[in-house]
Design a protein around this motif. Structure first.
Motif, PDB file in Angstrom:
ATOM      1  N   SER A 214     113.547  20.127  22.877  1.00 25.35           N
ATOM      2  CA  SER A 214     113.755  18.627  22.773  1.00 25.35           C
ATOM      3  C   SER A 214     112.716  18.208  23.695  1.00 25.35           C
ATOM      4  O   SER A 214     112.073  16.712  23.727  1.00 25.35           O
ATOM      5  N   GLU A 215     112.351  18.695  24.923  1.00 23.79           N
ATOM      6  CA  GLU A 215     111.272  18.096  25.868  1.00 23.79           C
ATOM      7  C   GLU A 215     109.781  18.149  24.842  1.00 23.79           C
ATOM      8  O   GLU A 215     109.122  17.121  25.305  1.00 23.79           O
ATOM      9  N   LEU A 216     109.442  19.043  24.254  1.00 19.17           N
ATOM     10  CA  LEU A 216     108.069  19.041  23.786  1.00 19.17           C
ATOM     11  C   LEU A 216     108.146  18.205  22.557  1.00 19.17           C
ATOM     12  O   LEU A 216     107.291  17.384  22.269  1.00 19.17           O
ATOM     13  N   PHE A 217     109.097  18.342  21.593  1.00 15.00           N
ATOM     14  CA  PHE A 217     109.071  17.392  20.207  1.00 15.00           C
ATOM     15  C   PHE A 217     109.779  15.983  20.366  1.00 15.00           C
ATOM     16  O   PHE A 217     109.573  15.198  19.714  1.00 15.00           O
ATOM     17  N   GLY A 218     110.620  15.817  21.488  1.00 12.68           N
ATOM     18  CA  GLY A 218     111.358  14.599  21.561  1.00 12.68           C
ATOM     19  C   GLY A 218     112.370  14.663  20.302  1.00 12.68           C
ATOM     20  O   GLY A 218     112.583  15.691  19.590  1.00 12.68           O
ATOM     21  N   TYR A 219     113.165  13.787  20.443  1.00 11.18           N
ATOM     22  CA  TYR A 219     114.188  13.415  19.383  1.00 11.18           C
ATOM     23  C   TYR A 219     114.662  12.131  19.034  1.00 11.18           C
ATOM     24  O   TYR A 219     114.393  11.113  19.669  1.00 11.18           O
ATOM     25  N   LYS A 220     115.358  12.051  18.047  1.00 12.91           N
ATOM     26  CA  LYS A 220     115.785  10.550  17.692  1.00 12.91           C
ATOM     27  C   LYS A 220     117.324  10.589  17.953  1.00 12.91           C
ATOM     28  O   LYS A 220     118.227  11.653  18.002  1.00 12.91           O
ATOM     29  N   LYS A 221     117.844   9.309  18.305  1.00 14.17           N
ATOM     30  CA  LYS A 221     119.133   8.990  18.779  1.00 14.17           C
ATOM     31  C   LYS A 221     120.138   9.531  17.994  1.00 14.17           C
ATOM     32  O   LYS A 221     120.192   9.487  16.625  1.00 14.17           O
ATOM     33  N   GLY A 222     121.133  10.338  18.330  1.00 18.91           N
ATOM     34  CA  GLY A 222     122.303  11.118  17.345  1.00 18.91           C
ATOM     35  C   GLY A 222     121.801  12.166  16.612  1.00 18.91           C
ATOM     36  O   GLY A 222     122.405  12.729  15.918  1.00 18.91           O
ATOM     37  N   ALA A 223     120.551  12.655  16.978  1.00 19.85           N
ATOM     38  CA  ALA A 223     120.379  14.026  16.481  1.00 19.85           C
ATOM     39  C   ALA A 223     121.005  15.221  16.791  1.00 19.85           C
ATOM     40  O   ALA A 223     120.898  16.130  16.071  1.00 19.85           O
ATOM     41  N   PHE A 224     121.685  15.166  17.861  1.00 20.59           N
ATOM     42  CA  PHE A 224     122.663  16.066  18.415  1.00 20.59           C
ATOM     43  C   PHE A 224     123.456  15.509  19.538  1.00 20.59           C
ATOM     44  O   PHE A 224     123.312  14.242  19.792  1.00 20.59           O
ATOM     45  N   THR A 225     124.415  16.181  19.829  1.00 21.10           N
ATOM     46  CA  THR A 225     125.413  15.658  21.071  1.00 21.10           C
ATOM     47  C   THR A 225     124.830  15.564  22.131  1.00 21.10           C
ATOM     48  O   THR A 225     124.068  16.417  22.646  1.00 21.10           O
ATOM     49  N   GLY A 226     124.810  14.296  22.849  1.00 24.63           N
ATOM     50  CA  GLY A 226     124.133  14.151  23.913  1.00 24.63           C
ATOM     51  C   GLY A 226     122.894  13.202  23.722  1.00 24.63           C
ATOM     52  O   GLY A 226     122.391  12.809  24.607  1.00 24.63           O
ATOM     53  N   GLN A 264      98.003  24.038  14.428  1.00 28.02           N
ATOM     54  CA  GLN A 264      97.444  24.063  13.129  1.00 28.02           C
ATOM     55  C   GLN A 264      97.272  22.567  12.390  1.00 28.02           C
ATOM     56  O   GLN A 264      96.091  22.294  11.954  1.00 28.02           O
ATOM     57  N   GLU A 265      98.365  21.962  12.265  1.00 24.87           N
ATOM     58  CA  GLU A 265      98.518  20.758  11.372  1.00 24.87           C
ATOM     59  C   GLU A 265      98.364  19.444  12.256  1.00 24.87           C
ATOM     60  O   GLU A 265      98.094  18.474  11.498  1.00 24.87           O
ATOM     61  N   ARG A 266      98.274  19.363  13.478  1.00 21.64           N
ATOM     62  CA  ARG A 266      98.152  18.468  14.289  1.00 21.64           C
ATOM     63  C   ARG A 266      99.059  17.261  14.111  1.00 21.64           C
ATOM     64  O   ARG A 266      98.844  15.994  14.240  1.00 21.64           O
ATOM     65  N   GLU A 267     100.410  17.639  13.747  1.00 22.21           N
ATOM     66  CA  GLU A 267     101.289  16.582  13.505  1.00 22.21           C
ATOM     67  C   GLU A 267     102.660  17.376  13.561  1.00 22.21           C
ATOM     68  O   GLU A 267     102.717  18.738  13.292  1.00 22.21           O
ATOM     69  N   TYR A 268     103.593  16.484  14.041  1.00 21.82           N
ATOM     70  CA  TYR A 268     105.075  17.095  13.962  1.00 21.82           C
ATOM     71  C   TYR A 268     106.199  16.123  13.659  1.00 21.82           C
ATOM     72  O   TYR A 268     105.908  15.020  13.558  1.00 21.82           O
ATOM     73  N   ARG A 269     107.432  16.243  13.378  1.00 21.82           N
ATOM     74  CA  ARG A 269     108.423  15.415  13.320  1.00 21.82           C
ATOM     75  C   ARG A 269     109.301  15.863  14.678  1.00 21.82           C
ATOM     76  O   ARG A 269     109.705  16.730  14.719  1.00 21.82           O
ATOM     77  N   PRO A 270     109.835  14.344  15.280  1.00 21.51           N
ATOM     78  CA  PRO A 270     110.810  14.840  16.478  1.00 21.51           C
ATOM     79  C   PRO A 270     112.095  15.188  15.822  1.00 21.51           C
ATOM     80  O   PRO A 270     112.407  15.104  14.696  1.00 21.51           O
ATOM     81  N   ILE A 271     112.874  15.850  16.715  1.00 22.99           N
ATOM     82  CA  ILE A 271     114.215  16.356  16.086  1.00 22.99           C
ATOM     83  C   ILE A 271     114.876  15.394  15.652  1.00 22.99           C
ATOM     84  O   ILE A 271     115.307  14.261  16.228  1.00 22.99           O
ATOM     85  N   GLY A 272     115.570  15.689  14.341  1.00 18.69           N
ATOM     86  CA  GLY A 272     116.251  14.444  13.920  1.00 18.69           C
ATOM     87  C   GLY A 272     115.548  13.413  13.069  1.00 18.69           C
ATOM     88  O   GLY A 272     116.358  12.326  12.648  1.00 18.69           O
ATOM     89  N   SER A 273     114.474  13.254  12.985  1.00 21.15           N
ATOM     90  CA  SER A 273     113.719  12.255  12.570  1.00 21.15           C
ATOM     91  C   SER A 273     112.542  12.485  11.598  1.00 21.15           C
ATOM     92  O   SER A 273     112.484  13.629  11.227  1.00 21.15           O
ATOM     93  N   ASP A 274     112.590  11.595  10.677  1.00 25.71           N
ATOM     94  CA  ASP A 274     111.565  11.556   9.365  1.00 25.71           C
ATOM     95  C   ASP A 274     110.290  11.136   9.924  1.00 25.71           C
ATOM     96  O   ASP A 274     109.413  11.186   8.968  1.00 25.71           O
ATOM     97  N   ARG A 275     110.380  10.674  11.058  1.00 22.36           N
ATOM     98  CA  ARG A 275     108.795   9.921  11.621  1.00 22.36           C
ATOM     99  C   ARG A 275     107.833  11.060  11.827  1.00 22.36           C
ATOM    100  O   ARG A 275     108.006  12.154  12.216  1.00 22.36           O
TER     101      ARG A 275
END
Length: 473
Positions: A214-226, A264-275
């Motif tokens: 979660s520190e590296l990828f970040g997350y969307k509100k409501g992705a998990f408890t807390g 490799q891909e130079r992109e990712y999705r934050p936890i719980g996000s489609d962005r």
């Protein structure tokens, strides 16, 4: 109390009465003033005297006022210029501001308005100058030339840093605890093309394994408890700069797979996000583990290892560069003497001798702590052996050469020799193998044969207590 230099103002006008009035007004307000009746003379004074601000008439007999503003800005981009114009000449005044002037005033000049604008102009220049000085101090602090060391190994390291810092290559810094891996990482970032971008750091060993993702990828509100709000990940925060993953060997295997995909891909999705987040950072990794052992045991993915170690920088332990110890001692002595206002001027020769013979399992950090302690407890102007930490004094008295004990088998003697060498090298297998005259795979084989467990590995094992916060610096 030291007297501050008066702020300098250059006044340019082709009317002697006007320049005289400006000189009297500004000197009365506390400025140091010089005047010029033509633009070329004003330009000469600007180059040699370097005023903090300029007040100039728009119309001069030898040069256009707007062109003069441009010249001043070319000479010193932070120079602030106030232009004086005739009544109703707003378009030309606007043009002067576009050319770089701070502001303009119409004739007849109101003294209060001029002083107010001049004060604002000089305040702005002062803020810009101070900001640039702070940036320069930060850059100077981390220039690799300031990493202390005159030994051959350190000079070779400096040359390699100089060669690779400006590139975009991923860097792997390998070295024991206390050798200065983070300082080397700082030097690489601040001497790179990304030096003006952010430098984000995370210690993978200091954060609970279930929080690193979660520190590296970040997350969307409501992705998990807390997850009560959106959180930006460190990958995204490092945009345009560098990212340091300290103790990369402590990253969980499943997360290593995800990191490899990001690289490799130079992109990712934050936890719980489609962005989809596109990343642009330079990766710098640091580790104190035995990489061969980590690869063999599966703690570090081989494909990730080959991705992150485009360039490997090995920071030598202090015991491999003992010729740097006097230099480091002098540096730390001066540092702590000033900090604690102590009249300690030197170290006794016996202290240097003792420090050079020490094995320094904590490396430069341990030496720094020892000198700090010695400065604090020293009674006179010279640090004595008794001022050093007890652990260093005890190690010196207990350090003896290997002696073959009687009535032992050859296998038992071999085990003792290997064990003592590993202990003396702080369980550095590569160094121990070199001392024993063995290839490293042979050393591993003999360790297994004699059932020698890696005490260094157990010492490096993370604490069972959970950190209260995620340290990212």
């Amino acid at each position: 109390m030291s007297l501050k230099r008066k702020k300098r103002v250059l006044a340019i006008d082709d009317e002697p009465a006007m320049t005289e009035w400006l000189k009297i007004l500004l000197e009365h307000a506390g400025y140091e003033v010089r005047t010029a009746l033509i633009g070329t003379r004003g330009e000469e004074l600007f180059k040699t005297w370097r005023p903090d601000a300029v007040v100039t008439d728009m119309i001069l007999p030898d040069v256009d006022g707007i062109e003069l503003v441009r010249k001043f800005k070319q000479i010193d981009g932070e120079a602030e210029v106030i232009v004086i114009t005739g009544q109703g000449n707003i378009p030309r005044s606007v043009e002067a501001v576009k050319a770089g002037a701070f502001d303009f005033l119409e004739k007849p000049v109101d003294a209060e308005r001029l002083l107010d604008k001049l004060e604002k102009a000089i305040k702005q220049k002062t803020l810009i100058d101070e900001n640039e000085q702070l940036k320069q101090k930060l850059q100077d602090r981390y220039k690799f030339q300031n990493v202390i060391g005159k030994s051959k190994k350190m000079q070779e390291l400096f040359e390699l840093i100089e060669s690779v810092a400006a590139s975009e290559a991923n860097i792997l810094i390998q070295g024991e605890n206390g050798t200065g891996k983070e300082l080397i990482a700082n030097a690489i970032h601040y001497n790179s093309k990304r030096s003006k971008g952010p430098f984000i750091k995370i210690n993978c060993a200091a954060i609970p394994k279930d929080l690193i993702e979660s520190e590296l990828f970040g997350y969307k509100k409501g992705a998990f408890t807390g997850a009560t709000m959106d959180k930006e990940g460190l990958f995204e925060m490092a945009e345009g700069g560098s990212l340091l993953l300290d103790e990369i060997g402590e990253m969980p295997p499943y997360l290593q797979t995800k990191l490899l995909r990001v690289l490799q891909e130079r992109e990712y999705r934050p936890i719980g996000s489609d962005r989809i987040v596109h990343v642009d950072f330079r990766l710098i990794c640091a580790t104190n583990i035995d990489l061969d052992a980590a690869l063999r045991e599966g703690r570090l993915r081989e494909d990730l290892y080959f991705r992150i170690n485009t360039i490997t920088l090995r920071v030598p332990p202090l015991r491999e560069r003992t010729e740097d110890i006097p230099l480091l001692c002098d540096y730390f002595l001066d540092k702590f003497r000033q900090r604690y206002q102590k009249n300690v001027k030197t170290l006794a020769p016996s202290v240097y001798h003792l420090l050079i013979r020490n094995r320094w399992p904590g490396n430069v950090r341990e030496l720094e702590n020892a000198i700090e302690r010695a400065v604090l407890v020293a009674k006179g102007s010279e640090i004595a052996v008794t001022d050093l930490p007890e652990s260093i004094r005890e190690e010196s008295t207990s350090a003896t050469d290997f002696v073959i004990p009687p009535h032992r088998t050859l296998a038992e003697i071999e085990k003792m020799a290997i064990l003592q060498t590993l202990q003396r090298t702080n369980w550095n297998k590569q160094e121990a193998a070199q001392i024993l005259g063995l290839y490293r795979p042979t050393l591993y084989s003999k360790m297994k044969k004699h059932d020698i467990r890696d005490a260094g590995k157990s010492a490096r094992a993370p604490s069972t207590s959970t950190p209260t916060s995620a340290a990212t610096t």
